[in-house]
Design a protein around this motif. Structure first.
Motif, PDB file in Angstrom:
ATOM      1  N   UNK A 126      -3.653  -2.993   4.941  1.00  0.00           N
ATOM      2  CA  UNK A 126      -2.738  -3.604   4.436  1.00  0.00           C
ATOM      3  C   UNK A 126      -2.583  -4.835   5.874  1.00  0.00           C
TER       4      UNK A 126
ATOM      5  N   UNK B 218      -2.551  -4.190 -10.537  1.00  0.00           N
ATOM      6  CA  UNK B 218      -2.070  -2.979  -9.776  1.00  0.00           C
ATOM      7  C   UNK B 218      -0.875  -3.041  -9.165  1.00  0.00           C
ATOM      8  N   UNK B 219      -0.443  -4.165  -9.124  1.00  0.00           N
ATOM      9  CA  UNK B 219       1.394  -4.748  -9.347  1.00  0.00           C
ATOM     10  C   UNK B 219       2.249  -3.976 -10.597  1.00  0.00           C
TER      11      UNK B 219
ATOM     12  N   UNK C 281       0.327  -1.333   0.129  1.00  0.00           N
ATOM     13  CA  UNK C 281       0.124  -0.116  -0.160  1.00  0.00           C
ATOM     14  C   UNK C 281       1.068   1.199   0.283  1.00  0.00           C
TER      15      UNK C 281
ATOM     16  N   UNK D 206       1.463   5.960   2.873  1.00  0.00           N
ATOM     17  CA  UNK D 206       1.572   6.776   1.522  1.00  0.00           C
ATOM     18  C   UNK D 206       2.731   7.480   2.511  1.00  0.00           C
TER      19      UNK D 206
ATOM     20  N   UNK E 257      -9.939   2.191  -2.921  1.00  0.00           N
ATOM     21  CA  UNK E 257      -9.435   2.271  -1.538  1.00  0.00           C
ATOM     22  C   UNK E 257      -9.580   3.958  -1.324  1.00  0.00           C
TER      23      UNK E 257
ATOM     24  N   UNK F  97      -6.718   1.407  -8.280  1.00  0.00           N
ATOM     25  CA  UNK F  97      -7.179   0.824  -6.951  1.00  0.00           C
ATOM     26  C   UNK F  97      -7.426   2.342  -5.741  1.00  0.00           C
ATOM     27  N   UNK F  98      -6.340   3.324  -6.295  1.00  0.00           N
ATOM     28  CA  UNK F  98      -6.175   3.865  -5.474  1.00  0.00           C
ATOM     29  C   UNK F  98      -6.987   5.276  -4.909  1.00  0.00           C
TER      30      UNK F  98
ATOM     31  N   UNK G 288       4.208   0.667  -3.660  1.00  0.00           N
ATOM     32  CA  UNK G 288       3.152  -0.182  -5.192  1.00  0.00           C
ATOM     33  C   UNK G 288       1.917   0.811  -4.982  1.00  0.00           C
ATOM     34  N   UNK G 289       1.383   0.593  -4.377  1.00  0.00           N
ATOM     35  CA  UNK G 289      -0.080   1.380  -4.889  1.00  0.00           C
ATOM     36  C   UNK G 289      -0.120   2.492  -3.897  1.00  0.00           C
ATOM     37  N   UNK G 290       1.079   3.285  -3.338  1.00  0.00           N
ATOM     38  CA  UNK G 290       0.941   4.925  -3.258  1.00  0.00           C
ATOM     39  C   UNK G 290      -0.429   5.356  -2.035  1.00  0.00           C
ATOM     40  N   UNK G 291      -0.803   4.366  -1.568  1.00  0.00           N
ATOM     41  CA  UNK G 291      -2.549   5.221  -1.135  1.00  0.00           C
ATOM     42  C   UNK G 291      -2.479   5.561   0.297  1.00  0.00           C
TER      43      UNK G 291
ATOM     44  N   UNK H 184      -3.127   0.654 -10.809  1.00  0.00           N
ATOM     45  CA  UNK H 184      -2.798   1.444  -9.335  1.00  0.00           C
ATOM     46  C   UNK H 184      -3.726   2.742  -8.330  1.00  0.00           C
TER      47      UNK H 184
ATOM     48  N   UNK I 119      -6.156   1.949   7.092  1.00  0.00           N
ATOM     49  CA  UNK I 119      -5.545   1.515   5.896  1.00  0.00           C
ATOM     50  C   UNK I 119      -4.904   0.710   6.286  1.00  0.00           C
TER      51      UNK I 119
ATOM     52  N   UNK J   1      -4.853  -7.866   3.027  1.00  0.00           N
ATOM     53  CA  UNK J   1      -3.701  -7.043   2.167  1.00  0.00           C
ATOM     54  C   UNK J   1      -2.656  -8.177   1.892  1.00  0.00           C
TER      55      UNK J   1
END
Lengths: 205, 205
Positions: free
Chosen positions: B165, B125-126, A173, A183, B140, B135-136, A176-179, B132, B161, B168
């Motif tokens: 995580x 997403x990866x 998170x 992040x 998310x 998704x973000x 990679x996704x930088x949520x 990504x 989050x 996930x």
């Protein structure tokens, strides 16, 4: 690419000299493999490309490492080398184990030099069965068993894996996704929140 | 593919009838998009392929959803629909919140019908920045904000989050990498180990 070896051969069969160079050539190939896998991904990396990047013939890559999967395994192991100090992190005051692990893990991911190959491994494992197998059977299993051996709890391997899953999820998170907000959170803020989780899995203190 | 619509048009521009079918056509396209993204991955899925799978012209896919990224966002939302009941899971006896969330999450992943599209989203997403981002930014963020709104803790979004995580990471190791012992553990064993983690992040009870 400017290595210690003077004027590396770029083409042709490995000379006796190259074979005699032994460890240096092997290391150079391994570093090239790690870079190739990191930059191109598992799919687009070839033995030939690794040889080219290392300035040696593909046959020499085969000679030292075998198949593409075996080169990948060696490159993954090289990437996980920092993790080999984990037993040292695990051995220490047991009540602060979670905090030490969380801080160590984040320091590895905050450093772009280690983050880039780790991201490449993650991408490869998620998209290629063969890469996932290598990660699982060569690296993760040994790493988890090594940590579990240091723990004094029931189901130590499952607990080590749950701790690993928490850290892996954060890496997904945050890097990679930088949520948000994960992040942009300060590493120490994350350490403070996550340390008790790892402590509960591993320490039962 | 044997849907309720009689003899869907496979080629040509959308007829007035197709346009008039409205919601059903839209749903059929959306389901086809979800299947295409799940089976082929983000990269190899095209608007044209989605149209073909849905038995409609690509122009109709554009008409309903816009760009490929927008179709992907809608397909991801459809996949996350089960997660929309999350507020209901969150609202309940607060001292068992972690347990309810852990059990709900595992039930979604244990079901192959929901696992397959979730895996596809994870893979996309990866490996693809665009996926990504979707998704973000589309899924998310809204999901985390919705859960955070139900929580009575400091930094509720960061805590939501961190809980996400943890789940996930478990999904990654259990269903993607299939690393033991987590891959073969009984769901209830995992729930028992993970519930206190989620409870600590979200409940602070």
């Amino acid at each position: 690419m400017t290595d210690d070896a003077p004027a590396p051969r770029r083409r042709g069969r490995p000379s006796r000299k190259a074979a005699a160079e032994g460890p240096d050539t092997r290391t150079r190939i391994l570093r090239a493999a790690r870079t190739e896998f990191a930059e191109r991904g598992y799919d687009k990396t070839s033995i030939r490309g690794i040889g080219k990047a290392a300035g040696v013939d593909a046959a020499l890559v085969h000679h030292y490492f075998g198949t593409k999967d075996e080169v990948f395994a060696a490159a993954v192991e090289l990437t996980f080398e920092p993790a080999l100090v984990l037993p040292a992190v695990v051995g220490g005051p047991p009540e602060a184990l979670g905090e030490r692990l969380a801080r160590f893990f984040l320091s590895v991911w905050e450093d772009p030099g280690t983050r880039t190959p780790l991201l490449a491994i993650l991408r490869s494992a998620v998209t290629h069965e063969a890469a996932a197998n290598v990660l699982r059977d060569f690296v993760l299993r040994r790493l988890l068993e090594r940590i579990a051996a240091e723990l004094d709890v029931p189901d130590p391997t499952l607990r080590a894996e749950l701790a690993a899953s928490q850290m892996l999820g954060i890496a997904m998170l945050r890097y990679v996704v930088r949520a948000e907000p994960l992040a942009s959170a300060e590493p120490e803020e994350i350490v403070a929140m996550v340390a008790p989780t790892l402590q509960r899995y591993l320490g039962e203190a």
